[in-house]
Design a protein around this motif. Structure first.
Motif, PDB file in Angstrom:
ATOM      1  N   GLU A 180       0.832  -1.207   0.000  1.00 33.69           N
ATOM      2  CA  GLU A 180       0.000   0.000   0.000  1.00 33.69           C
ATOM      3  C   GLU A 180       0.866   1.257   0.000  1.00 33.69           C
ATOM      4  OE1 GLU A 180      -2.506  -0.303   3.377  1.00 33.69           O
ATOM      5  OE2 GLU A 180      -3.632  -2.039   2.624  1.00 33.69           O
ATOM      6  N   ARG A 181       1.983   1.184   0.705  1.00 35.92           N
ATOM      7  CA  ARG A 181       2.865   2.359   0.813  1.00 35.92           C
ATOM      8  C   ARG A 181       3.818   2.452  -0.357  1.00 35.92           C
ATOM      9  NH1 ARG A 181       5.314   6.182   0.736  1.00 35.92           N
ATOM     10  NH2 ARG A 181       6.359   7.395   2.364  1.00 35.92           N
ATOM     11  N   PHE A 182       4.333   1.322  -0.824  1.00 37.47           N
ATOM     12  CA  PHE A 182       5.324   1.304  -1.914  1.00 37.47           C
ATOM     13  C   PHE A 182       4.925   0.273  -2.970  1.00 37.47           C
ATOM     14  CE2 PHE A 182       7.767   2.367   1.990  1.00 37.47           C
ATOM     15  CZ  PHE A 182       8.191   3.650   1.648  1.00 37.47           C
ATOM     16  N   PRO A 183       3.871   0.522  -3.718  1.00 36.08           N
ATOM     17  CA  PRO A 183       3.397  -0.495  -4.672  1.00 36.08           C
ATOM     18  C   PRO A 183       4.423  -0.884  -5.728  1.00 36.08           C
ATOM     19  CG  PRO A 183       2.307   1.629  -5.027  1.00 36.08           C
ATOM     20  CD  PRO A 183       3.029   1.730  -3.733  1.00 36.08           C
ATOM     21  N   ALA A 184       5.272   0.034  -6.126  1.00 30.78           N
ATOM     22  CA  ALA A 184       6.259  -0.277  -7.163  1.00 30.78           C
ATOM     23  C   ALA A 184       7.464  -1.031  -6.623  1.00 30.78           C
ATOM     24  CB  ALA A 184       6.733   1.016  -7.847  1.00 30.78           C
ATOM     25  N   ARG A 185       7.555  -1.130  -5.300  1.00 35.25           N
ATOM     26  CA  ARG A 185       8.714  -1.782  -4.694  1.00 35.25           C
ATOM     27  C   ARG A 185       8.331  -3.072  -3.958  1.00 35.25           C
ATOM     28  NH1 ARG A 185      10.862   3.358  -1.492  1.00 35.25           N
ATOM     29  NH2 ARG A 185      12.195   1.826  -0.442  1.00 35.25           N
ATOM     30  N   CYS A 186       7.141  -3.594  -4.241  1.00 37.91           N
ATOM     31  CA  CYS A 186       6.681  -4.822  -3.610  1.00 37.91           C
ATOM     32  C   CYS A 186       6.281  -5.809  -4.703  1.00 37.91           C
ATOM     33  CB  CYS A 186       5.503  -4.539  -2.692  1.00 37.91           C
ATOM     34  SG  CYS A 186       5.046  -5.949  -1.650  1.00 37.91           S
ATOM     35  N   PHE A 187       6.755  -7.042  -4.605  1.00 39.05           N
ATOM     36  CA  PHE A 187       6.541  -8.036  -5.653  1.00 39.05           C
ATOM     37  C   PHE A 187       6.001  -9.329  -5.066  1.00 39.05           C
ATOM     38  CE2 PHE A 187       9.978  -5.211  -6.804  1.00 39.05           C
ATOM     39  CZ  PHE A 187       9.631  -4.811  -8.095  1.00 39.05           C
ATOM     40  N   ASP A 188       4.855  -9.767  -5.581  1.00 39.93           N
ATOM     41  CA  ASP A 188       4.298 -11.073  -5.248  1.00 39.93           C
ATOM     42  C   ASP A 188       4.584 -11.989  -6.431  1.00 39.93           C
ATOM     43  OD1 ASP A 188       2.830 -13.314  -4.640  1.00 39.93           O
ATOM     44  OD2 ASP A 188       0.988 -12.241  -4.139  1.00 39.93           O
ATOM     45  N   VAL A 189       5.424 -12.994  -6.225  1.00 35.60           N
ATOM     46  CA  VAL A 189       5.856 -13.851  -7.335  1.00 35.60           C
ATOM     47  C   VAL A 189       4.934 -15.057  -7.530  1.00 35.60           C
ATOM     48  CG1 VAL A 189       8.261 -13.175  -7.031  1.00 35.60           C
ATOM     49  CG2 VAL A 189       7.405 -15.246  -5.878  1.00 35.60           C
ATOM     50  N   GLY A 190       3.847 -15.155  -6.715  1.00 34.38           N
ATOM     51  CA  GLY A 190       3.000 -16.339  -6.782  1.00 34.38           C
ATOM     52  C   GLY A 190       3.603 -17.471  -5.955  1.00 34.38           C
ATOM     53  N   ILE A 191       2.984 -18.645  -6.073  1.00 32.01           N
ATOM     54  CA  ILE A 191       3.461 -19.793  -5.282  1.00 32.01           C
ATOM     55  C   ILE A 191       4.702 -20.341  -5.979  1.00 32.01           C
ATOM     56  CG2 ILE A 191       2.854 -22.019  -4.285  1.00 32.01           C
ATOM     57  CD1 ILE A 191      -0.053 -21.162  -4.388  1.00 32.01           C
ATOM     58  N   ALA A 192       5.781 -19.599  -5.842  1.00 32.10           N
ATOM     59  CA  ALA A 192       6.998 -19.887  -6.604  1.00 32.10           C
ATOM     60  C   ALA A 192       8.206 -19.473  -5.784  1.00 32.10           C
ATOM     61  CB  ALA A 192       6.955 -19.149  -7.946  1.00 32.10           C
ATOM     62  N   GLU A 193       8.410 -20.172  -4.658  1.00 30.34           N
ATOM     63  CA  GLU A 193       9.491 -19.791  -3.753  1.00 30.34           C
ATOM     64  C   GLU A 193      10.861 -19.898  -4.398  1.00 30.34           C
ATOM     65  OE1 GLU A 193       5.952 -20.932  -1.314  1.00 30.34           O
ATOM     66  OE2 GLU A 193       7.024 -21.862  -2.998  1.00 30.34           O
ATOM     67  N   GLN A 194      11.060 -20.894  -5.240  1.00 31.82           N
ATOM     68  CA  GLN A 194      12.365 -21.035  -5.896  1.00 31.82           C
ATOM     69  C   GLN A 194      12.672 -19.807  -6.739  1.00 31.82           C
ATOM     70  OE1 GLN A 194      11.302 -24.888  -7.699  1.00 31.82           O
ATOM     71  NE2 GLN A 194      13.120 -25.723  -6.742  1.00 31.82           N
TER      72      GLN A 194
END
Length: 637
Positions: free
Chosen positions: A358-372
């Motif tokens: 919410e504070r830094f949308p361009a600096r936060c990444f959700d890669v999905g269920i893909a820990e590797q």
């Protein structure tokens, strides 16, 4: 006597009772099963939305297939509550996720209808292919293998490895894609967009499925021409589907809440499939319960709730959660350093990174269920000069361990690992207990490994990680609320490898690593009442160890006891190695290490699990008395 609200469900002792039912009765049974699921979870809490989304699918699968001979495998399996109700466990649903009760996931030891246990994502297709191949090789009592996998789990690379292998083998295998456009968080990535386009093309897909079925009934001379025409049309319209290119026959999308469609498709597949086939079903998470349907997460997980209003019964919080402290601390650091970025693997809410986004949308990444991928993505970010914070649960980070070793540690890249859910986590049980991260990270060269004893220490450790740029660093913290200590407004970096003395005492020293420190304090109070005043220290670091502190404790006390929320091979083992190399044991120091037992602990309340693990204040008190050969004092107390 009031008539039952679930007359059909009352007649179901197991899936065999579904098979004589008419399609109309199966539709009614699904309605009753949905109501029963809602009422069951309202009493215990647990994963609600996922199960409500597969009620019709669950009924249809058990009605069409011969479970348990046919192996029904649920990916993640948090959607398996309706399945449990239909497979002889209805009377035990009140024990769900409680000590000695039903697991919140499928579990092989719990029922023959759970052929494969799960709780982490993307494993079902691999397991189902194993069953199918076993069948082809003569395994006894194995029929069809059916994997039910969500579109969220399909973002995991392991699912594609299994699809690729299954397509290569050509073995009869049934995969049901439960597409609700939602895992725990909204879906991310190209696969989500691809599935949406398939859904938008439903009329064509319906025509294609019908045409594929019709081809088989044409006279032989016309079949080849019809197949060529179908391929031409397919190529002109969509260029083929990814699943067909991988060797799967593709059917869908179909309405996953339309019992007639489900039964028709499943019966056709059961009678006619010869190779791998994927059925694409569109469902709605939380279906049939408006509070879940309207929730951002589809009612993914709830505490106990009111069935009428959906209002959840949650205890008032006395202290901020560790997860929230981490998120707020990271936001503070990111406000002062624009190189800080945050990465999560499909758990923005669970890790607190929804607040960061919410504070830094361009600096936060959700890669999905893909820990590797997430770990190596962080390694690339670090190599580019950014400061990545990789926020992943302890047990989920296990899935990216090779990348931690090969892509981060080996290259000495400054990736910051924020390890949530460290230690025993309660109702989710062994699959989510963070028991091993201290051991599997502390043995890696170049790593710094920290553990927070309270929420204030966590804030300081976030600052420490932000300031540390010479290599990888990890800090772990537990699930739940902090202990209520006074919070600093801003974190201060801790000197790497430096612990802290909490109490100076005599005879015995207790060296705590992580969040057992409050239990150590409670044990010390009881021991003081017995005339024993232990020294207490907070190690803070499992790597590098505070050599000066540890050696001083060993020199100035008869006994030294370490305690940690982790398996053998972690902090205590490293302390023992240091003491052995320094020759301390040659002088007769009594050393004990309190760790989690060498077993997987079933779910229960956290306090119950720690009592079973032997890591409560009473256990620490007992260990001190036994180590000092004062067991007789305990017996007389």
């Amino acid at each position: 006597m009031t008539a039952s609200d679930t007359p059909l469900l009352d007649r179901v002792a197991g899936p065999a009772d579904l098979r004589p039912m008419s399609d109309r009765d199966l539709r009614q049974l699904a309605d009753e099963l949905r109501s029963e699921t809602i009422h069951a979870v309202s009493r215990t809490g647990g994963h609600l939305g996922a199960g409500l989304g597969v009620v019709e699918l669950t009924v249809a699968l058990h009605a069409v297939f011969d479970t348990p001979r046919d192996k029904l495998i649920w990916d993640v399996s948090h959607q398996s509550y309706p399945h449990k109700i239909l497979t002889g466990r209805r009377d035990r649903m009140g024990t769900l996720r409680q000590r000695a009760g039903l697991s919140g996931f499928t579990k092989r030891s719990e029922s023959p209808y759970d052929p494969f246990g799960a709780a982490h994502a993307s494993t079902s297709i691999s397991a189902a292919l194993g069953f199918a191949t076993g069948r082809e090789l003569g395994a006894a009592d194995v029929g069809d293998a059916i994997a039910v996998i969500g579109d969220g789990a399909l973002t995991g690379g392991m699912a594609y490895e299994a699809l690729n292998h299954a397509g290569h083998l050509g073995t009869r295998l049934i995969v049901v894609l439960n597409d609700n456009e939602m895992s725990i968080a909204p879906p991310v990535g190209a696969m989500s967009s691809y599935l949406s386009r398939l859904y938008a093309g439903a009329p064509f897909q319906d025509f294609k499925a019908a045409a594929k079925e019709a081809v088989g009934y044409l006279p032989t001379p016309f079949q080849e021409g019809a197949r060529r025409a179908k391929e031409m049309l397919k190529g002109m319209t969509f260029g083929g589907t990814l699943f067909e290119e991988l060797g799967f026959s593709y059917v869908g999308p179909i309405d996953g809440h339309d019992m007639d469609s489900l039964l028709s498709v499943l019966r056709t597949v059961k009678s006619r499939a010869t190779g791998p086939i994927l059925i694409h079903a569109i469902t709605k998470k939380g279906k049939g319960f408006s509070p879940a349907e309207s929730a951002v997460d589809g009612g993914h997980a709830t505490s106990k709730f009111d069935v009428t209003t959906g209002a959840q019964a949650k205890a008032a919080s006395n202290a901020p959660s560790y997860t929230k402290v981490f998120a707020q601390s990271l936001i503070g650091e990111a406000e002062r350093d624009d190189r800080i970025v945050a990465i999560t693997a499909a758990m923005p809410d669970g890790t607190g990174l929804n607040l960061f986004a919410e504070r830094f949308p361009a600096r936060c990444f959700d890669v999905g269920i893909a820990e590797q991928h997430g770990v190596t993505f962080c390694a690339g970010l670090a190599a580019s000069g950014m400061k990545p914070f990789c926020a992943i649960y302890s047990t989920f980070l296990q899935r990216g361990y090779d990348q931690v070793v090969h892509d981060v540690a080996l290259q000495n890249l400054p990736v910051r690992f924020a390890i949530d859910r460290a230690g025993l986590v309660g109702a989710d049980g062994a699959t989510h207990a963070g028991s091993f991260d201290v051991a599997y990270l502390s043995n890696l060269p170049n790593f710094v490994v920290m553990a927070a004893a309270d929420e204030a220490e966590l804030r300081h450790m976030v600052a420490t990680a932000a300031a540390h740029g010479s290599g990888p660093i990890a800090f772990r913290f537990p699930r739940g609320e902090g202990v209520g200590v006074e919070m600093p407004e801003r974190g201060t970096p801790i000197e790497i490898g430096r612990g802290r003395m909490i109490h100076e005492g005599e005879r015995v020293a207790i060296l705590s690593f992580g969040a057992r420190l409050p239990e150590v304090e409670a044990a010390r109070e009881k021991l003081i009442a017995r005339g024993i005043s232990p020294s207490v220290a907070d190690a803070r670091f499992a790597k590098p160890l505070d050599r000066d502190l540890i050696l001083r404790l060993a020199r100035d006390h008869e006994a030294l006891i370490t305690i940690e929320e982790g398996a053998v091979g972690g902090f205590g083992s490293h302390v023992a190695q240091l003491l052995a190399e320094e020759g301390v044991f040659d002088t007769g120091l009594r050393y004990r290490s309190m760790v989690l037992p060498d077993s997987f602990l079933d779910q229960g309340a956290p306090g119950e699990m720690y009592a079973e693990a032997g890591l409560t204040a009473a256990d620490i008190e007992r260990k001190v008395l036994e180590t000092l050969d004062l067991g007789v004092m305990r017996a007389r107390a």
